[in-house]
Enzyme design. Structure first.
Site: not given
Ligand code: R5P
Length: 291
Positions: A205
Site C-alpha cells: 500500500k
Molecule cells: C495508514 O496506514 C492508515 O492507517 C490508513 O489505513 C490509511 O492511511 C488509509 O486511510 P486513508 O485513506 O484515510 O489515508
C-alpha cells in the site's frame, strides 16, 4: 463409510475437455500455495483483479477520528459496499459483528501516536500470526518506515510477519508510511514499495504520486493506494481513477469514504472505478445520483 457395492461406475472422464490452466490472476503471486491464493482471491476480486479495501484503522495512532467516533454506527452500513475491511483487532472485535462476512486485513503493527508528531517511527508487532488466524484474517498489514527512524524495527517486523505468513498461508500487506523526513516523490515511492516487495510483502500500500506507472511497474506485486486526507469527492474519485489507470490494483481508502457527506454513495462510486472501468466523471455522476 462409503458403500462398496452397487455404486455407479465412474466412466465420464471428459476426455475432450482440457484441464484448466492454473495461472493465477494476481501479479507476482502465482508461486504461492493454495491457502495463500485462496486468501488473495478473497481480498482481490478474481474477475476484475482489483479490490476496494475500506480502511478504518486510524484510531490506532489518531484516537477518535472524525467519522470513526462510533465505528459500529458509521462503518457497519458501509461494509457491504467494500471488498475488504481493514482495521485493528480491537476495533473489529468490539464494533463489527462476526456475521459481517467480509475478509479482514488486520492492522498488525503498533506505531507512534499522533502525540509524537512523527510518522517515521514505530513498526512494533501489534498482533502476531496466531491473533490474525484467530480473527480469521485474510491478510495482515505491517507499516514500514523506509528512510525513517523506525526503518530497522519495522522492516524486521515485516520480515517476521512474512515468515509466519508463509507458514500459514497469510498474505502480508506492506504499508509505506510517509513520515516527516520522507518526501512524497516518485523516487521515494519507487524505493519504498520495491523494498517491501523484495522483503516478501504479498501486496503493497502506498500513495498516488507523479510517475505512479513507474512505481507500479517496478513493484513485482500488486499495489493499492491509500486515500490520504479528505478531498472533495470529485478529486478523490479522480485520484482513484488515475491510480487504477496507472496500474494500481485497488484502493485501501478511509477518510475519503467515511468522512464523505455520503459515505455509502462514495464507496459505491469508488467501486465503479475499481471494478467496472468507470472514469472519474462517470463515477462522480454516479455518486451524485446516489447521494
Ligand atoms: C495508514 O496506514 C492508515 O492507517 C490508513 O489505513 C490509511 O492511511 C488509509 O486511510 P486513508 O485513506 O484515510 O489515508
Amino acid at each position: 463409510m462409503a458403500d462398496s457395492i452397487r455404486n455407479k461406475v465412474a466412466k465420464d472422464y471428459h476426455l475432450e475437455i482440457a484441464p484448466p490452466k492454473q495461472d493465477f490472476f494476481a501479479k507476482g503471486l502465482g508461486h504461492g500455495d493454495w491457502g495463500m491464493k485462496n486468501r488473495l482471491s478473497r481480498l482481490f476480486n478474481p474477475k476484475s483483479g482489483n479490490t476496494v479495501m475500506l480502511a478504518f484503522d486510524h484510531g490506532y495512532i489518531m484516537g477518535s477520528t472524525s467519522g470513526l467516533e462510533r465505528i459500529d454506527v458509521t462503518i457497519t452500513p458501509l461494509a457491504e459496499y467494500a471488498d475488504v475491511l481493514m482495521a485493528t483487532r480491537g476495533a473489529i472485535r468490539s464494533c463489527i459483528s462476526p456475521t459481517v462476512n467480509k475478509p479482514i486485513c488486520l492492522r498488525a503493527t503498533h506505531d507512534a501516536s499522533v502525540l509524537k508528531n512523527d510518522m517515521s517511527v514505530g513498526g512494533g508487532c501489534g498482533a502476531d500470526m496466531e491473533a490474525a488466524l484467530r480473527m480469521n484474517a485474510s491478510a495482515v498489514a505491517i507499516q514500514c518506515f523506509v528512510g525513517g527512524a523506525g526503518e530497522s524495527e519495522s522492516l524486521e517486523t515485516l520480515c517476521r510477519a512474512v515468515d509466519a505468513g508463509e507458514r500459514y498461508g497469510m498474505p502480508v500487506l506492506g504499508v509505506t508510511a510517509v513520515g516527516k523526513e520522507m518526501e512524497r516523490t516518485t523516487q521515494y515511492f519507487l524505493l519504498a514499495t520495491r523494498i517491501l516487495a523484495e522483503l516478501g510483502a504479498s501486496f503493497v500500500k502506498t500513495y498516488y504520486c507523479e510517475g505512479f506507472e513507474k512505481v507500479v511497474a517496478a513493484c513485482p506485486v500488486p499495489i493499492v493506494i491509500a486515500g490520504g486526507k479528505k478531498l472533495p469527492e470529485k478529486d478523490a474519485l479522480t485520484m482513484a481513477y488515475k491510480a487504477i489507470s496507472d496500474g494500481a490494483k485497488g484502493v485501501d481508502m478511509g477518510r475519503n469514504i467515511f468522512q464523505s457527506e455520503h459515505p455509502t454513495a462514495m464507496c459505491q462510486a469508488v467501486a465503479k472505478i475499481v471494478h467496472e472501468g468507470y472514469n472519474d466523471q462517470q463515477a462522480y455522476e454516479y455518486y451524485q445520483e446516489l447521494a
